[in-house]
Design an enzyme around this catalytic site. Structure first.
Site, mmCIF file in Angstrom:
data_model
loop_
_atom_site.group_PDB
_atom_site.id
_atom_site.type_symbol
_atom_site.label_atom_id
_atom_site.label_comp_id
_atom_site.label_asym_id
_atom_site.label_seq_id
_atom_site.Cartn_x
_atom_site.Cartn_y
_atom_site.Cartn_z
ATOM 1 N N SER A 174 -46.943 -2.740 -26.105
ATOM 2 C CA SER A 174 -45.677 -1.460 -25.622
ATOM 3 C C SER A 174 -47.039 -0.773 -24.899
ATOM 4 O O SER A 174 -47.616 -0.160 -25.517
ATOM 5 C CB SER A 174 -45.436 -0.471 -27.007
ATOM 6 N N THR A 175 -47.348 -0.922 -23.791
ATOM 7 C CA THR A 175 -47.869 1.370 -23.483
ATOM 8 C C THR A 175 -47.620 2.166 -23.987
ATOM 9 O O THR A 175 -47.700 3.046 -23.482
ATOM 10 C CB THR A 175 -47.179 -0.011 -21.542
ATOM 11 N N CYS A 176 -45.549 2.195 -23.628
ATOM 12 C CA CYS A 176 -45.321 3.650 -24.779
ATOM 13 C C CYS A 176 -46.419 3.985 -25.691
ATOM 14 O O CYS A 176 -46.918 4.198 -26.221
ATOM 15 C CB CYS A 176 -44.364 3.597 -24.722
ATOM 16 N N SER A 177 -46.034 3.045 -26.383
ATOM 17 C CA SER A 177 -47.507 3.457 -27.941
ATOM 18 C C SER A 177 -48.532 3.432 -28.404
ATOM 19 O O SER A 177 -49.391 2.607 -29.580
ATOM 20 C CB SER A 177 -45.988 2.468 -29.363
ATOM 21 N N LEU A 178 -48.850 2.107 -26.383
ATOM 22 C CA LEU A 178 -50.611 1.782 -26.712
ATOM 23 C C LEU A 178 -50.291 0.970 -28.201
ATOM 24 O O LEU A 178 -51.669 0.642 -28.402
ATOM 25 C CB LEU A 178 -51.607 2.352 -27.252
#
Length: 159
Positions: free
Chosen positions: A124-128
């Protein structure tokens, strides 16, 4: 435009004057000097969300991290066509570490591999966050899962 930029920087407590005096400390903010990522650098980016100590999950997670570190070592030794920059894009969407770092550490979480199925790692690139499978015992199987996950992720909206 340059003079306006300097004037506005100096309106914040003389910030531009500080930049001129201590330019070497400010250089990473104004100049893109992205360095080639190393295994050590990538490992330091991640926090691991472990299960409670003594649980079966924790034992499987430790085995997964052992395979993860082996896979990173393989990348370091150029034993795969995936680079650390590719891995960073997979997890964060960025191809280099920002000058001031990420807003929070990247995280490794785990999921269970269900019998008779093959789930690939996901991010998840939003939550790294990257999620790795528990219960994978073979190094080659783990490497195949990681390579499939990375190569199969073409970017947003390109599945």
């Amino acid at each position: 435009m340059v003079q306006e930029f300097i004037a506005r920087m100096n309106s914040c407590g003389g910030l531009w004057n500080l930049v001129e005096v201590y330019w070497t400390q400010f250089q990473p903010l104004f100049v893109n000097e992205s360095k080639k990522l190393t295994q050590n650098c990538v490992q330091q980016l991640f926090n691991i969300e472990w299960s409670p100590t003594g649980s079966n999950n924790k034992d499987q997670e430790e085995a997964t991290i052992y395979l993860w570190e082996g896979w990173l070592m393989e990348i370091q030794e150029a034993g795969t066509d995936i680079s650390f920059e590719d891995l960073l894009v997979f997890v964060t969407g960025a191809d280099h570490i920002p000058p001031l770092g990420f807003p929070h550490p990247c995280t490794i979480t785990f999921y269970d591999q269900e019998p008779g199925s093959r789930r690939i790692p996901y991010a998840s690139t939003c939550s790294l966050t990257i999620s790795l499978p528990r219960g994978v015992e073979e190094e080659q199987e783990f490497n195949d899962l990681m390579n499939t996950a990375r190569k199969g992720s073409l970017g947003f909206g390109k599945v």
